[in-house]
Design a protein around this motif. Structure first.
Motif, short mmCIF file in Angstrom:
data_model
loop_
_atom_site.label_atom_id
_atom_site.label_comp_id
_atom_site.label_asym_id
_atom_site.label_seq_id
_atom_site.Cartn_x
_atom_site.Cartn_y
_atom_site.Cartn_z
N GLY A 1 -28.02 -1.03 7.34
CA GLY A 1 -28.32 0.15 6.55
C GLY A 1 -29.07 1.23 7.30
O GLY A 1 -29.35 2.30 6.74
N LEU A 2 -29.41 1.00 8.55
CA LEU A 2 -30.16 1.97 9.36
C LEU A 2 -29.19 2.74 10.25
O LEU A 2 -28.45 2.14 11.03
CB LEU A 2 -31.21 1.26 10.21
N SER B 1 -22.61 -9.84 6.09
CA SER B 1 -23.79 -8.98 6.19
C SER B 1 -24.10 -8.41 4.82
O SER B 1 -23.20 -7.92 4.12
CB SER B 1 -23.53 -7.83 7.17
N TYR B 2 -25.36 -8.48 4.43
CA TYR B 2 -25.78 -7.92 3.14
C TYR B 2 -27.10 -7.17 3.33
O TYR B 2 -28.05 -7.70 3.93
CB TYR B 2 -25.97 -9.03 2.10
N GLN C 1 -26.36 5.68 0.83
CA GLN C 1 -25.64 5.27 2.04
C GLN C 1 -26.05 3.88 2.54
O GLN C 1 -26.33 3.68 3.72
CB GLN C 1 -25.84 6.31 3.16
N ILE C 2 -26.06 2.92 1.62
CA ILE C 2 -26.31 1.53 1.98
C ILE C 2 -24.97 0.79 1.94
O ILE C 2 -24.27 0.84 0.93
CB ILE C 2 -27.32 0.86 1.03
N PRO C 3 -24.57 0.10 2.99
CA PRO C 3 -23.26 -0.57 3.00
C PRO C 3 -23.20 -1.70 2.00
O PRO C 3 -24.22 -2.29 1.64
CB PRO C 3 -23.14 -1.09 4.43
N PRO C 4 -22.01 -2.06 1.52
CA PRO C 4 -21.87 -3.17 0.58
C PRO C 4 -21.96 -4.51 1.30
O PRO C 4 -21.97 -4.58 2.54
CB PRO C 4 -20.46 -2.96 0.03
#
Length: 730
Positions: A168-169, A615-616, A630-633
């Motif tokens: 998420g970074l 990945s979570y 903008q945080i990936p699923p």
């Protein structure tokens, strides 16, 4: 696939017996052209043997006047036997290819540097792309090449402008390097800006974490993606090396051609590369995505003087990229925007050995000219950026000093002159950074301790100050930060490690985050900076378990990052009615990011492997527990592989859950599963090795969206694709 190149020189000494033979050679890696240490050269007839040195060379004297056999063995390769007739005048050079074994042991790292820490070794298991795996995963961009690595996602605004995101970074929390030196472009500042790195001729791509990254960046919670290209020669080979390569793919009618060569001119070594890539508009399951084509030219030349003291060398690189940003949605130009980038860089690098090869002083300098123009479809320039950057670093690498097994002490400086034109109202600005750092490793029985500390001072000076700007007082800003990180690893057994990492991270706001004021043509946004921002600051923790057994290898990582100030551009929900663009405001706010990632590899039958990674990441504002943008699923990849000598065949499911945990003005995305398959074959012709990879991506032509795409409302990801990659190494 590895290659051992023997150069056999038969020397008749008139003062000795006629059957005295001196065999000299060097052991090299075909995929990387790097020397391989500790290969055993053995002659059963008289039990003579030797091993290769750290630079891959060897020399062996024998007394035989009849045909004899050389046996070549190495832990990582299948044994090879070579029959030699010393009386034959036809035998001048012999090239031998060894097929790698399937190792079911803990990692064995063979390197001329000999400075990998236990932390590096553990992370190397899950965070390094190299060799055959790297070759078949090569894609249009660096981010798309890495998209299925653990913890990584892709931020994009079309196929060309994509960048890696880790847990998420994004932005400059993820530092991109080429051969260990920071890569300069604008990709960290906006989603429409592309990464200026051509990955096709990469030797290895590393995702680095832990205390050691503080030798390069103060953002210790983030990470480093280091692309190893060996653009500047650091070793003197006995013969030339040539690599020819190319690829074609159907989804965008893309193609690439590349040539790379390294030529020794003792005591100098030269290296050249030329790569040309071109793609058309990408085809998706919902039709063609207009204005998504790209064209890239990458050329470089390097030369080094190499002697017993070490080396000193210089390289020059030219990178040119033209690409399109799709349009056709609210706030976007109807026919999109085109971007033209040119980057020129000159690099000087030197390594001076001290007591031995593991104690050395390293100096590097890099100057970069970067220019970017953004055009409306009519050809009118909307934005223009010009950056001149100078980077210099000096570092002392040591081993066995006092209680420390190894360490690095260094000093770096960076000056950037940033000029802006067109309809962007960010003031021209210069910035200066100076940083000092230390990294050390200690082994105490079954415990291994790593720690790093970095102090940095930044001075950001707008060339035109404005006390009455609408966004606040635009003025000189000074920042001073200390970042630290430590990791503790405990060895439960030869195959099992557990560990923890604690980091205090900091990041200075960028020029754009401080002073932006106005429309950004290609990003389809009206950007508002915040000149009152303080440095980003956070505390990060990580716990990990690493197992590598005979048939099953796996690792899992849990992380929790607490930011007292997290800097993000956030859609405010407002519209600038002069441009009809959404207003993105930069804020610094308390935030949490936590989650887990991991992988396993199971050799469930001979030659058959089951692989899985996932990945979570959960991101939220601390004050109200609402989702960060903008945080990936939750995502991953599950596959099966068959490996037999030169042939590898596999299939996998790439999957992601629905992401509806979104910011207030952010669009959710549906989950998906797509099917991919691949085959890779290695073969040898007249002293050369060839690699052919064929991949079928998104076989069912499924329509799906990347949650981190700014234009996902109009752009599904690519449809069914056939990609063929070929490399010839001589």
């Amino acid at each position: 696939m590895k290659v051992i190149l023997f150069i056999l020189i038969f020397i008749n000494n008139p003062l000795a017996k006629s059957d005295l033979i001196v065999i000299e050679g060097v052991v090299l890696n075909a995929e990387t052209s790097e020397p391989i240490a500790n290969a055993v050269i053995y002659i059963p007839e008289n039990e003579a043997y030797t091993t290769t040195k750290s630079d891959g060379t060897f020399s062996l004297r024998i007394e035989l006047n009849q045909t004899f056999r050389i046996k070549v063995t190495h832990l990582a390769f299948q044994e090879k036997l070579i029959d030699i007739n010393p009386k034959s005048d036809n035998i001048k050079k012999i090239i031998i290819y060894l097929v790698p074994k399937t190792l079911n042991l803990s990692p064995v790292v063979i390197t001329d540097k000999n400075n990998l820490t236990i932390y590096d070794e553990i992370k190397d298991y899950s965070s390094t792309l190299r060799g055959k795996e790297l070759q078949r995963n090569l894609s249009q961009t660096l981010a798309s090449t890495l998209k299925n690595e653990i913890g990584l996602s892709v931020r994009s605004m079309g196929p060309a402008p994509s960048r890696p995101v880790f847990r998420g970074l994004g932005q400059d929390r993820i530092l991109l390097e080429e051969d260990g030196i920071k890569s300069i472009d604008l990709s960290a500042t906006s989603p429409d800006h592309a990464v200026t790195i051509e990955p096709f001729n990469s030797v290895r791509i590393e995702v680095l974490r832990g205390p050691k990254i503080l030798t390069k960046t103060s953002s210790s919670i983030g990470g480093i993606v280091n692309i190893i290209k060996d653009e500047l020669p650091k070793q003197l080979h006995n013969t030339y090396h040539l690599t020819l390569g190319g690829y074609v793919e159907s989804v965008n009618k893309g193609y690439l051609g590349s040539v790379q060569t390294e030529v020794p001119l003792n005591p100098f070594s030269t290296k050249f590369e030329l790569t040309k890539r071109k793609t058309s508009d990408i085809n998706t399951p919902e039709g063609q995505l207009n204005n998504s084509a790209s064209e890239i030219l990458n050329a470089s030349a390097g030369i080094s003087f190499i002697d017993e003291f070490g080396y000193i060398g210089s390289s020059f690189q030219l990178y040119e990229l033209d690409y399109g940003i799709p349009g056709g949605f609210i706030g976007a130009h109807p026919k999109g925007v085109n971007i033209d980038i040119q980057k020129k860089q000159l690099r000087v690098d030197s390594k001076v050995k001290l007591n031995d090869e593991n104690d050395f002083l390293q100096f590097s300098y890099k100057t970069i000219y970067y220019r970017q123009k953004e055009f409306e479809f009519s050809g009118r320039i909307g934005s223009e950026f010009r950056i001149i950057t100078n980077l210099a670093e000096i570092a002392l690498n040591h081993t066995n000093f006092s209680i420390f097994d190894e360490g690095i002490l260094g000093l770096s400086v960076e000056h950037r002159d940033f000029e802006i034109g067109g309809f962007v109202f960010t003031p021209p600005t210069s910035s200066f950074n100076i940083a000092a750092y230390i990294y050390e490793e200690i082994t105490l029985g079954k415990f291994n301790l790593n720690f790093g500390l970095r102090y940095s001072a930044d001075f950001i000076t707008p060339k035109i100050e404005n006390q009455y700007s609408k966004i606040g007082q635009i003025r000189k800003r000074n920042f001073s930060n200390i970042s630290g990180s430590t990791s503790l690893i405990y060895k439960l057994s030869d195959n099992v490690y557990i560990g923890a990492n604690l980091s205090k991270s900091s990041r200075v706001p960028t020029i754009e985050e401080l002073f932006s004021e106005g429309p950004h043509l290609a990003a389809y946004s009206y950007e508002v900076g915040n000149p009152e921002l303080s440095s980003e600051s956070g505390i990060g923790t990580e716990f990990f378990v690493y197992h590598k057994f005979e048939k099953l290898n796996f690792n899992i990582n849990f992380f929790y990052n607490n930011f007292s100030s997290f800097i993000i551009p956030r859609n405010s929900g407002e519209i600038n009615y002069q441009t009809f663009l959404p207003i993105y405001k930069t804020i610094g706010i308390a935030a949490l990011l936590f989650g887990f990632d991991g992988s396993f590899r199971w050799n469930f039958l001979e030659n058959y492997f089951l692989t899985h990674s996932m990945s979570y990441t959960k991101g939220m504002f601390r004050y109200n527990s609402k989702p960060l943008p903008q945080i990936p699923p939750f995502k991953g990849i599950t596959g099966i592989e068959f490996k037999a000598d030169e042939l590898t065949i596999g299939a996998n499911f790439e999957w992601a859950f629905r992401q509806d945990d979104v910011d207030i003005f952010e669009q959710p995305t549906a989950g998906y599963i797509i099917l991919n398959t691949f085959a890779q074959y290695l073969f040898y012709i007249n002293g050369s090795v060839s690699s052919v990879s064929i991949s079928l991506d998104n076989i069912l032509n499924s329509s799906y969206r990347n949650h981190l795409s700014r234009i996902k409302s109009i752009m599904p990801e690519g449809g069914f694709n056939i990609r063929i990659i070929y490399k010839l190494m001589i």
